[in-house]
Motif scaffolding. Structure first.
Motif, PDB file in Angstrom:
ATOM      1  N   GLU A  59      43.482 -25.480  50.389  1.00 14.43           N
ATOM      2  CA  GLU A  59      42.394 -26.209  51.052  1.00 14.43           C
ATOM      3  C   GLU A  59      41.032 -25.568  50.803  1.00 14.43           C
ATOM      4  O   GLU A  59      40.015 -26.265  50.810  1.00 14.43           O
ATOM      5  CB  GLU A  59      42.670 -26.324  52.556  1.00 14.43           C
ATOM      6  N   GLN A  62      38.944 -27.095  48.152  1.00 14.67           N
ATOM      7  CA  GLN A  62      38.408 -28.421  48.436  1.00 14.67           C
ATOM      8  C   GLN A  62      37.055 -28.295  49.144  1.00 14.67           C
ATOM      9  O   GLN A  62      36.758 -27.269  49.744  1.00 14.67           O
ATOM     10  CB  GLN A  62      39.382 -29.207  49.334  1.00 14.67           C
ATOM     11  N   PRO A  63      36.264 -29.358  49.104  1.00 17.18           N
ATOM     12  CA  PRO A  63      34.999 -29.326  49.856  1.00 17.18           C
ATOM     13  C   PRO A  63      35.268 -29.174  51.357  1.00 17.18           C
ATOM     14  O   PRO A  63      36.330 -29.564  51.844  1.00 17.18           O
ATOM     15  CB  PRO A  63      34.380 -30.701  49.568  1.00 17.18           C
ATOM     16  N   PRO A  64      34.298 -28.615  52.080  1.00 12.16           N
ATOM     17  CA  PRO A  64      34.463 -28.465  53.532  1.00 12.16           C
ATOM     18  C   PRO A  64      34.753 -29.806  54.211  1.00 12.16           C
ATOM     19  O   PRO A  64      34.246 -30.844  53.798  1.00 12.16           O
ATOM     20  CB  PRO A  64      33.122 -27.907  53.990  1.00 12.16           C
ATOM     21  N   LYS A  65      35.586 -29.747  55.264  1.00 17.14           N
ATOM     22  CA  LYS A  65      35.938 -30.943  56.040  1.00 17.14           C
ATOM     23  C   LYS A  65      35.711 -30.653  57.515  1.00 17.14           C
ATOM     24  O   LYS A  65      35.601 -29.508  57.922  1.00 17.14           O
ATOM     25  CB  LYS A  65      37.415 -31.295  55.815  1.00 17.14           C
ATOM     26  N   ARG A  66      35.702 -31.723  58.286  1.00 17.06           N
ATOM     27  CA  ARG A  66      35.543 -31.594  59.735  1.00 17.06           C
ATOM     28  C   ARG A  66      36.720 -32.265  60.429  1.00 17.06           C
ATOM     29  O   ARG A  66      37.166 -33.329  60.020  1.00 17.06           O
ATOM     30  CB  ARG A  66      34.266 -32.263  60.214  1.00 17.06           C
ATOM     31  N   LEU A  67      37.165 -31.629  61.502  1.00 19.03           N
ATOM     32  CA  LEU A  67      38.196 -32.215  62.353  1.00 19.03           C
ATOM     33  C   LEU A  67      37.544 -32.994  63.483  1.00 19.03           C
ATOM     34  O   LEU A  67      36.449 -32.626  63.935  1.00 19.03           O
ATOM     35  CB  LEU A  67      39.043 -31.111  62.984  1.00 19.03           C
ATOM     36  N   GLN A 129      36.182 -25.039  58.363  1.00 14.77           N
ATOM     37  CA  GLN A 129      35.942 -26.226  57.533  1.00 14.77           C
ATOM     38  C   GLN A 129      37.156 -26.588  56.670  1.00 14.77           C
ATOM     39  O   GLN A 129      37.071 -27.444  55.804  1.00 14.77           O
ATOM     40  CB  GLN A 129      34.732 -25.985  56.629  1.00 14.77           C
ATOM     41  N   VAL A 131      40.964 -28.080  56.691  1.00 13.18           N
ATOM     42  CA  VAL A 131      41.833 -28.903  57.527  1.00 13.18           C
ATOM     43  C   VAL A 131      43.263 -28.815  57.007  1.00 13.18           C
ATOM     44  O   VAL A 131      43.530 -29.079  55.836  1.00 13.18           O
ATOM     45  CB  VAL A 131      41.365 -30.372  57.573  1.00 13.18           C
ATOM     46  N   LYS A 133      47.534 -29.634  57.738  1.00 14.00           N
ATOM     47  CA  LYS A 133      48.423 -30.579  58.416  1.00 14.00           C
ATOM     48  C   LYS A 133      49.726 -29.863  58.760  1.00 14.00           C
ATOM     49  O   LYS A 133      50.344 -29.251  57.913  1.00 14.00           O
ATOM     50  CB  LYS A 133      48.697 -31.773  57.525  1.00 14.00           C
ATOM     51  N   SER A 141      42.336 -26.751  62.038  1.00 16.27           N
ATOM     52  CA  SER A 141      41.480 -25.989  61.125  1.00 16.27           C
ATOM     53  C   SER A 141      42.203 -24.756  60.605  1.00 16.27           C
ATOM     54  O   SER A 141      43.234 -24.345  61.144  1.00 16.27           O
ATOM     55  CB  SER A 141      40.197 -25.555  61.845  1.00 16.27           C
TER      56      SER A 141
END
Length: 167
Positions: A59, A62-67, A129, A131, A133, A141
């Motif tokens: 992860e 990968q680009p940063p993500k938000r929950l 940042q 995420v 599963k 996070s």
């Protein structure tokens, strides 16, 4: 991250103190056919932690993500740390044929050092940042993933206490 690291160190140290005195036979002995041995539990902890490390590393590419905000409010300490409900381990982290005691403990210490180094290298901001599963808990996070490792370990610490009392 230091608070999470202290918790990881605390439960890790207590678990080592619990299992190190066991002889190799007791370490590998199942108290009943449907109950894991101490070796299998610790091997499972290693597999879960290694899976978390690999997932976090993937992860991080990968680009940063938000929950969503609600995901941050889930009390993983209550859901995972307590042994209220028995959950079957996913196939990927089933402890089939654990190695000998010395190797299991070496692996256990190695993955712990690796996950702590990974969290120090990337820090709370970047890990928040990421995420992940989880098959039962849904998305969380990278910070929560590392905290999860400690709660998961606490759950299995209690399991090991039960196993030892049955031997």
């Amino acid at each position: 991250m230091e608070k999470i690291h202290r918790r990881l160190d605390n439960v890790h140290g207590r678990l080592l103190t619990l299992i190190e005195p066991l002889d190799k036979e007791k370490f590998a002995l199942r108290p009943a056919p449907n109950i894991w041995s101490v070796a299998e539990v610790v091997h499972h902890l290693c597999l879960v932690e290694q899976h978390m490390i690999q997932s976090i590393e993937q992860e991080l590419t990968q680009p940063p993500k938000r929950l969503p905000l609600l995901n941050h409010l889930i009390p993983y300490s209550l859901l995972v740390g307590r042994r209220v409900r028995r959950v079957r381990a996913p196939k990927a982290v089933e402890p089939l044929n654990p190695p000998p005691k010395e190797t299991v403990i070496e692996n256990y210490n190695r993955v712990r050092a690796t996950i702590k180094a990974l969290s120090r290298e990337h820090g709370r901001k970047r890990l928040s940042q990421v995420v992940m599963k989880h098959p039962f808990l849904g998305a969380f996070s990278g910070v929560k993933a590392i905290a999860f490792v400690g709660y998961h370990e606490q759950r299995h610490y209690k399991q090991i206490q039960e196993i030892i009392s049955q031997l």
